[in-house]
Design an enzyme around this catalytic site. Structure first.
Site, PDB file in Angstrom:
ATOM      1  N   CYS A 155      -8.217   1.884  -0.367  1.00 19.89           N
ATOM      2  CA  CYS A 155      -7.102   0.971  -0.629  1.00 19.89           C
ATOM      3  C   CYS A 155      -7.168   0.414  -2.039  1.00 19.89           C
ATOM      4  O   CYS A 155      -6.131   0.109  -2.637  1.00 19.89           O
ATOM      5  CB  CYS A 155      -7.080  -0.158   0.401  1.00 19.89           C
ATOM      6  SG  CYS A 155      -8.607  -1.112   0.493  1.00 19.89           S
ATOM      7  N   HIS A 462      -9.376  -5.966   1.921  1.00 22.37           N
ATOM      8  CA  HIS A 462      -8.363  -4.908   1.861  1.00 22.37           C
ATOM      9  C   HIS A 462      -7.443  -5.185   0.675  1.00 22.37           C
ATOM     10  O   HIS A 462      -7.189  -6.347   0.335  1.00 22.37           O
ATOM     11  CB  HIS A 462      -7.554  -4.889   3.162  1.00 22.37           C
ATOM     12  CG  HIS A 462      -6.495  -3.839   3.209  1.00 22.37           C
ATOM     13  ND1 HIS A 462      -6.784  -2.488   3.146  1.00 22.37           N
ATOM     14  CD2 HIS A 462      -5.136  -3.935   3.310  1.00 22.37           C
ATOM     15  CE1 HIS A 462      -5.649  -1.806   3.213  1.00 22.37           C
ATOM     16  NE2 HIS A 462      -4.645  -2.656   3.306  1.00 22.37           N
TER      17      HIS A 462
END
Length: 540
Positions: A155, A462
């Site tokens: 990510c 994230h």
């Protein structure tokens, strides 16, 4: 990583089609909240729940079942495996290859579903509700935006690539480059080559070009950047593996390698006019590239000895500015305390350019006093770049651990005025004072993209990104792209902000000015970022 819990979690799982939910895996939704975003299927009981960055029902499902079972799940979109007990993506399989069989079964189900239902339409988000849930498309509308598949904790890479794709001065340059296959003779053979690569040639510029060209075409919902990631593994050993990395550190490595490849003219020679501009720059040496042309600026570092008053000036090129969040805004407030003033981006910029007295560990060696003395330091911005990249330093080392500064920083969507941080004429050295210094032509910037880090940063986290394309804002969460609005963007806790120069004499009501594809002014190949690059952080 290799997970030791696969046997007890996946070993007894049946493979008959009747045991799995109906429909294609990408259409499965969470049993609890009915969200079809970031769906994960438990490989012990085949129940589907949403990921931790939606409502976290998959994590809750694991926590409700003690022991080693129910800890391994599979992403219903890209079929990657994650273990909650290991808190990491999984690369190994059982002795009987059960994971691969499940993956093939789901892939076949997805292909069969796509064939019968036709091409899946992208979801849009014309309005963002208070709970920030994704809303369905109106009138069957579709998006031209394309997501990037998560290859296993990638990510950080996806957020940076999506951000750069929305910086038109940068992305249009790469899209206009010819494909490596179209180049003949010596040009085709000039590939980036290192000793670690053996006999395999790789070309980072070509892989970035192909990735950027695949975005915004609307012919697929998500693109898999596995070829680019493989190239990054070869050129940047510190990013090998599937552990989470720091997005800012990755961006700096990526731009540095792109700059070095482009310097030697791979895929396309740097125009002679730009070479002449670079050679005529008195402050910097070296050849230009689109990286330095778009992101390159110049700082003046001013140090004064507090004993004899000797002043030292030097000029440092930069591709981004790393800004501390002022200490007075870092204190966490209890629920009973009244909220204090909001930290703004200008507070961070002012702290960066304020006069600072160096502490005992940073004593300056004074050439006149012939020893280290107490001194002050101050930064000025001598030359602003076309695209201003601002990195908020949210991760700091303490005595025993690394903490994240989760403070919200308010930032402008358009017309960020950088005038007050420019080098003042009276502070410039006589030999460096120039017309563009005394009368700066560009000081206003509009927001083009931001990268956001979610989570504590200590063992989890994230990355997602927001980007503005043709006046509309999008949220990029790996393979999922949703249409959003400015209000949602302004509420994000930004980690990296990308501001594009506002065209002179124009105020674009969308907050984005007209961008040019070709690079303009040039800078040298000495790439530096103000402030130390923070170490990589782990993540789920």
């Amino acid at each position: 990583m290799e997970c030791p819990h696969l046997g007890c979690s996946v070993g007894s799982l049946p493979l008959d089609s009747g045991a799995f939910p109906r429909g294609s895996p990408s259409s499965w939704s969470c049993e609890e909240c009915k969200s079809d975003q970031s769906s994960w299927i438990c490989l012990t009981c085949l129940r589907v729940h949403c990921g931790r960055y939606v409502s976290g029902h998959a994590l809750k499902h694991f926590e409700d079942h003690k022991g080693d079972s129910h800890c391994v799940c599979m992403d219903c979109s890209n079929f990657s495996i994650f273990c909650y007990r290991c808190d990491e993506f999984v690369v190994n399989d059982t002795e009987l290859g059960k994971v691969q069989k499940i993956r093939e079964h789901l892939q076949n189900s997805e292909n069969a579903g796509s064939g019968s239902d036709g091409e899946r339409k992208r979801k849009t988000q014309d309005d963002v509700g208070p709970d920030n849930k994704v809303l369905k498309a109106n009138e069957g509308g579709t998006l031209a935006a394309t997501g990037l598949r998560n290859l296993g904790n990638t990510c950080f890479m996806n957020a940076i690539l999506q951000s750069l794709s929305n910086v038109e001065q940068f992305s249009c340059y790469f899209k206009a480059l010819p494909a490596a296959a179209q180049l003949g003779g010596k040009a085709a053979g000039r590939m980036y080559h290192t000793r670690r690569q053996g006999d395999t040639n790789v070309n980072l510029v070509e892989e970035v070009r192909k990735t950027l060209c695949s975005l915004w075409q609307g012919n697929q919902s998500a693109f898999s950047p596995d070829s680019l990631f493989y190239t990054i593994w070869k050129l940047m050993p510190s990013f090998r593996g599937f552990q989470q990395q720091d997005a800012h550190e990755f961006m700096r490595y990526l731009l540095d390698h792109l700059h070095r490849e482009l310097q030697s003219g791979r895929n396309g020679e740097v125009p002679e006019s730009e070479q002449e501009e670079a050679s005529g720059d008195k402050e910097l040496d070296g050849n230009a590239s689109v990286v330095t042309s778009v992101f390159g600026g110049v700082l003046q570092n001013e140090v004064n000895c507090l004993i004899c008053g000797t002043e030292s000036r030097k000029f440092d090129p930069f591709l981004d500015l790393s800004l501390d969040i002022p200490r007075q805004f870092r204190q966490k407030k209890s629920k009973d305390q009244e909220p204090g003033p909001t930290c703004t981006l200008h507070d961070c910029l002012q702290s960066f350019t304020d006069l600072e007295e160096l502490d005992e560990t940073e004593l300056y060696y004074c050439l006149k006093c012939k020893k280290r003395q107490k001194s002050t330091k101050k930064f000025w911005i001598k030359k602003l770049p076309k695209v201003l990249c601002l990195h908020l330093k949210r991760f700091h080392w303490t005595t025993f651990m690394r903490n994240k500064v989760d403070t919200f920083v308010e930032f402008p969507m358009r017309s960020l005025d950088m005038t007050r941080y420019l080098l003042e004429p009276e502070t410039a050295a006589p030999e460096t004072a120039a017309p563009e210094t005394t009368a700066p032509e560009r000081c206003l910037y509009d927001l083009a993209a931001i990268a956001v880090h979610h989570g504590s940063g200590v063992g989890s986290g994230h990355y997602t990104a927001y980007g503005c394309h043709e006046g509309r804002w999008y949220h990029f969460n790996d393979s999922t792209v949703t249409l959003t609005d400015e209000e949602a963007v302004t509420k994000a806790k930004a980690y990296i902000l990308f501001y594009t120069e506002t065209p002179r004499g124009s105020q674009d009501p969308t907050g984005r000015g007209a961008a040019t594809a070709a690079p303009g002014q040039t800078h040298a190949d000495t790439l530096c970022s103000s402030g130390r690059t923070e170490p990589s952080l782990p993540c789920v």
